[in-house]
Write an enzyme that holds these catalytic residues in place. Structure first.
Site, PDB file in Angstrom:
ATOM      1  N   ASP A   6       0.866  -1.176   0.000  1.00  0.00           N
ATOM      2  CA  ASP A   6       0.000   0.000   0.000  1.00  0.00           C
ATOM      3  C   ASP A   6       0.900   1.223   0.000  1.00  0.00           C
ATOM      4  O   ASP A   6       1.475   1.577   1.034  1.00  0.00           O
ATOM      5  CB  ASP A   6      -0.914  -0.018   1.231  1.00  0.00           C
ATOM      6  N   ASN A   9       1.148   8.506   0.395  1.00  0.00           N
ATOM      7  CA  ASN A   9       1.974   9.694   0.185  1.00  0.00           C
ATOM      8  C   ASN A   9       3.119   9.799   1.190  1.00  0.00           C
ATOM      9  O   ASN A   9       4.211  10.250   0.842  1.00  0.00           O
ATOM     10  CB  ASN A   9       1.097  10.948   0.269  1.00  0.00           C
ATOM     11  N   THR A  12       4.602   3.680   3.272  1.00  0.00           N
ATOM     12  CA  THR A  12       4.286   2.470   2.524  1.00  0.00           C
ATOM     13  C   THR A  12       4.090   1.344   3.529  1.00  0.00           C
ATOM     14  O   THR A  12       4.958   1.102   4.374  1.00  0.00           O
ATOM     15  CB  THR A  12       5.417   2.110   1.546  1.00  0.00           C
ATOM     16  N   VAL A  13       2.942   0.683   3.448  1.00  0.00           N
ATOM     17  CA  VAL A  13       2.652  -0.446   4.335  1.00  0.00           C
ATOM     18  C   VAL A  13       2.755  -1.724   3.518  1.00  0.00           C
ATOM     19  O   VAL A  13       2.168  -1.837   2.437  1.00  0.00           O
ATOM     20  CB  VAL A  13       1.255  -0.325   4.975  1.00  0.00           C
ATOM     21  N   GLY A 107      -9.627   6.536  -5.832  1.00  0.00           N
ATOM     22  CA  GLY A 107      -8.304   6.084  -5.413  1.00  0.00           C
ATOM     23  C   GLY A 107      -8.246   4.596  -5.141  1.00  0.00           C
ATOM     24  O   GLY A 107      -9.211   3.979  -4.672  1.00  0.00           O
ATOM     25  N   ALA A 108      -7.078   3.998  -5.433  1.00  0.00           N
ATOM     26  CA  ALA A 108      -6.891   2.557  -5.232  1.00  0.00           C
ATOM     27  C   ALA A 108      -7.112   2.164  -3.785  1.00  0.00           C
ATOM     28  O   ALA A 108      -7.660   1.100  -3.488  1.00  0.00           O
ATOM     29  CB  ALA A 108      -5.483   2.165  -5.680  1.00  0.00           C
ATOM     30  N   ASP A 109      -6.683   3.017  -2.863  1.00  0.00           N
ATOM     31  CA  ASP A 109      -6.848   2.713  -1.441  1.00  0.00           C
ATOM     32  C   ASP A 109      -8.317   2.667  -1.045  1.00  0.00           C
ATOM     33  O   ASP A 109      -8.740   1.810  -0.261  1.00  0.00           O
ATOM     34  CB  ASP A 109      -6.085   3.729  -0.586  1.00  0.00           C
ATOM     35  N   ASP A 129     -11.035   5.895   6.705  1.00  0.00           N
ATOM     36  CA  ASP A 129      -9.598   5.600   6.650  1.00  0.00           C
ATOM     37  C   ASP A 129      -8.830   6.814   7.152  1.00  0.00           C
ATOM     38  O   ASP A 129      -8.792   7.869   6.511  1.00  0.00           O
ATOM     39  CB  ASP A 129      -9.191   5.268   5.207  1.00  0.00           C
TER      40      ASP A 129
END
Length: 261
Positions: A6, A9, A12-13, A107-109, A129
Site C-alpha cells: 500500500d 503519500n 508504505t505499508v 483512489g486505489a486505497d 480511513d
C-alpha cells in the site's frame, strides 16, 4: 507468498500473506525516487529480520496513490520476484457496483478498503480511513459503492499549523492529552488535532446517516485509526490493516487460477 504493498503519500505499508493469512506487516517511509534495487534491499532485510524467506515471495499486489513510484515497483516485481504485479486500476473486478461519476478518479486505497469491508461483513457500511487524508466511504447493503468524503488528515493539519502559524512548534509525536483543556502549547495542539478530528468524524458520520435509509456498520482503518477512532462515538470496529486484506481479495478476484501459498 503474496506481498501486498500500500503505497501512500507518506508511508508504505507492506503485508506478507501465506495461505491467505496475513503473517507480517511492515511500515516504511515512501520515497518518491527510490529504485527497484533499494526497495528490494528493504524488503529482503525485513523478511530476514522476521524469519521469512524473500525468495518465496511469488505474487505482488499493489495499491498506489503516488504514480512516480509505479515504474520502480513494476521493475522490482520483474527483477526480484519474476512476476507481473497486480495493480489496482480502472477496469479490475471488484465485486462492487461503483456508483461514482468517474470511477477512474476513485483512489486505489478507497477501492481496496471498500472491497475488504464488504467481503467481510456483507452489510451497509461506512468506512473511515485515517491516513494522510481521511476518507469516508458509504457502501450500501447491496454492495453498491455510493461515494464518500475526503478531508485533510491529522498530519497535514499539524504541518499546516507549524508552517502557517509562526509561533507554533512542530509536533514530532501525536500524544493524546488526558483532557481537552490544556495549559501548554504542545498539549493544546494535540488536543485540538486529536479531539477536534474525533468531533469532525462524529459529525460527518451523523450527516451521512441522515442522507441514507440504511443503518450502516461503521469501520475505522488506517495508521491513525488507533489514535483517533477510540475517541469517536459511533465506530463499531477498528480494522487497522483493511487495505492489505483488500489487496489480497482483489488479487484473488482478478487471478482466480492462481494458488496463493
Amino acid at each position: 507468498m503474496l506481498l501486498a504493498l500500500d503505497i501512500g503519500n507518506l508511508h508504505t505499508v507492506l503485508g506478507l500473506f501465506s495461505d491467505g493469512i496475513l503473517k507480517a506487516v511492515w511500515r516504511i517511509r515512501t520515497q518518491h525516487d527510490f529504485t527497484a534495487d533499494e526497495l528490494a534491499i528493504k524488503i529482503k532485510s525485513l523478511c530476514e529480520l522476521h524469519n521469512y524467506k524473500f525468495q518465496e515471495i511469488n505474487h505482488i499486489a499493489i495499491s498506489c496513490v503516488v504514480p512516480p513510484v509505479l515504474n520502480a515497483l513494476i521493475l522490482l516485481s520483474k527483477l526480484y520476484f519474476h512476476t507481473k504485479p497486480f495493480i489496482i486500476s480502472p477496469g479490475i473486478k471488484t465485486g462492487l457496483s461503483l456508483h461514482y461519476d468517474n470511477p477512474k478518479e476513485l483512489g486505489a486505497d478507497r477501492i481496496a478498503n471498500a472491497v475488504a469491508a464488504y467481503e467481510k461483513y456483507h452489510c451497509s457500511l461506512i468506512i473511515i480511513d485515517f491516513g494522510t487524508a481521511i476518507t469516508f466511504e458509504y457502501i450500501s447493503g447491496k454492495g453498491e459503492y455510493k461515494g464518500g468524503i475526503i478531508v485533510p488528515g491529522i498530519q497535514i493539519a499539524a504541518e499546516a499549523l507549524f508552517f502557517r502559524a509562526s509561533k507554533l512548534p512542530k509536533i514530532e509525536m501525536f500524544i493524546k492529552p488526558p483532557q481537552v483543556i490544556n495549559r501548554n502549547t504542545i498539549e493544546a495542539m494535540n488536543a485540538g488535532l486529536i479531539y477536534g478530528y474525533a468531533a469532525l468524524t462524529e459529525g460527518l458520520i451523523q450527516r451521512i446517516k441522515q442522507e441514507i435509509s440504511e443503518r450502516p456498520m461503521v469501520i475505522a482503518t488506517g495508521g491513525f485509526a488507533p489514535l483517533i477512532a477510540t475517541e469517536v462515538r459511533g465506530i463499531d470496529k477498528i480494522e487497522e490493516y483493511l487495505i492489505l486484506e483488500g489487496l489480497r481479495i482483489l488479487y484473488e478476484k482478478n487471478n482466480p487460477r492462481t494458488e496463493l501459498v
